[in-house]
Design a protein around this motif. Structure first.
Motif, mmCIF file in Angstrom:
data_model
loop_
_atom_site.group_PDB
_atom_site.id
_atom_site.type_symbol
_atom_site.label_atom_id
_atom_site.label_comp_id
_atom_site.label_asym_id
_atom_site.label_seq_id
_atom_site.Cartn_x
_atom_site.Cartn_y
_atom_site.Cartn_z
ATOM 1 N N ASN A 22 17.383 -6.897 15.850
ATOM 2 C CA ASN A 22 16.430 -7.958 15.548
ATOM 3 C C ASN A 22 15.923 -7.791 14.111
ATOM 4 O O ASN A 22 15.444 -6.733 13.736
ATOM 5 C CB ASN A 22 15.267 -7.891 16.543
ATOM 6 N N LYS A 23 16.021 -8.850 13.310
ATOM 7 C CA LYS A 23 15.630 -8.777 11.903
ATOM 8 C C LYS A 23 14.137 -8.559 11.717
ATOM 9 O O LYS A 23 13.702 -8.116 10.661
ATOM 10 C CB LYS A 23 16.077 -10.046 11.173
ATOM 11 N N LYS A 28 26.741 -4.395 11.039
ATOM 12 C CA LYS A 28 25.468 -4.935 11.516
ATOM 13 C C LYS A 28 24.333 -3.968 11.213
ATOM 14 O O LYS A 28 23.362 -3.878 11.948
ATOM 15 C CB LYS A 28 25.539 -5.195 13.020
ATOM 16 N N PRO A 65 21.051 -2.300 10.070
ATOM 17 C CA PRO A 65 19.736 -2.922 9.949
ATOM 18 C C PRO A 65 19.145 -2.791 8.552
ATOM 19 O O PRO A 65 19.531 -1.925 7.776
ATOM 20 C CB PRO A 65 18.894 -2.136 10.958
#
Length: 195
Positions: free
Chosen positions: A42-43, A63, A65
């Motif tokens: 989740n950004k 992906k 973060p």
């Protein structure tokens, strides 16, 4: 405003225990979201907790973060494994074999931008690569670029990566890329030393 922490762990029972522990210890100021292995983080997350296997899979799928990463282990990795983990961009390591207390302390420190002993581990790796038997002793730059040397100096002064980004007027993601390159070069030196 609540702080969101993502948990990416191959063992769902461990992830659930961490989720409960963090939310209980934070007096409801923090919420956790358990992320499946194939999903992106989740950004909005301020922190990612991940085991090495899940984190490596995340990195391999591009992906990674944009938030600090706390690597969760059940034992202390050897220096080469540690250098590899650092190269991939983690910010701290917590051994959770005896419960979540260590992880909770490190989470608090990372959220408050306090320095973790991971910076001290970098110093140890550098010092261990400087031995009499190391044929690379005469090289003092370890193949680092000028920018990497500047960032390494700031890291050795125990600056957090976000602060280094501010000091160098560079984005956090760019600083993380430089740090990965630093650790990659140091990991290569350790590997060559062991041959």
């Amino acid at each position: 405003m609540k702080i969101l922490i993502n948990i990416l762990h191959e063992n769902i029972a461990v992830a659930e225990t961490l989720k409960w522990s963090i939310e209980f210890a934070s007096d409801k100021n923090t919420c956790c979201e358990i992320t499946a292995n194939g999903d992106a983080v989740n950004k909005a997350a301020k922190l990612l907790l991940a085991d090495p296997v899940s984190y490596n899979a995340l990195c391999e799928n591009d992906k990674q973060p944009g938030c600090p990463v706390l690597l969760l282990t059940n034992n202390i990795p050897d220096e080469f494994q540690l250098a590899e983990a650092l190269y991939k961009g983690i910010d701290a390591i917590a051994d959770i074999s005896e419960g979540p207390a260590i992880a909770l302390e490190k989470i608090k420190n990372l959220l408050e931008n306090k320095i973790d002993e991971t910076q001290q581990i970098l110093l140890k790796i550098i010092q261990n690569s400087r031995t009499k038997n190391n044929p690379y002793n005469h090289h003092t730059d370890y193949g680092l670029t000028r920018k990497e040397k500047d960032i390494l100096k700031l890291m050795r002064e125990a600056n957090h990566l976000k602060l280094i980004a501010q000091i160098t007027n560079t984005s956090y993601e760019t600083v993380r890329t430089h740090v990965k390159n630093i650790y990659k070069k140091l990991a290569l030196l350790l590997h060559l030393k062991r041959l």
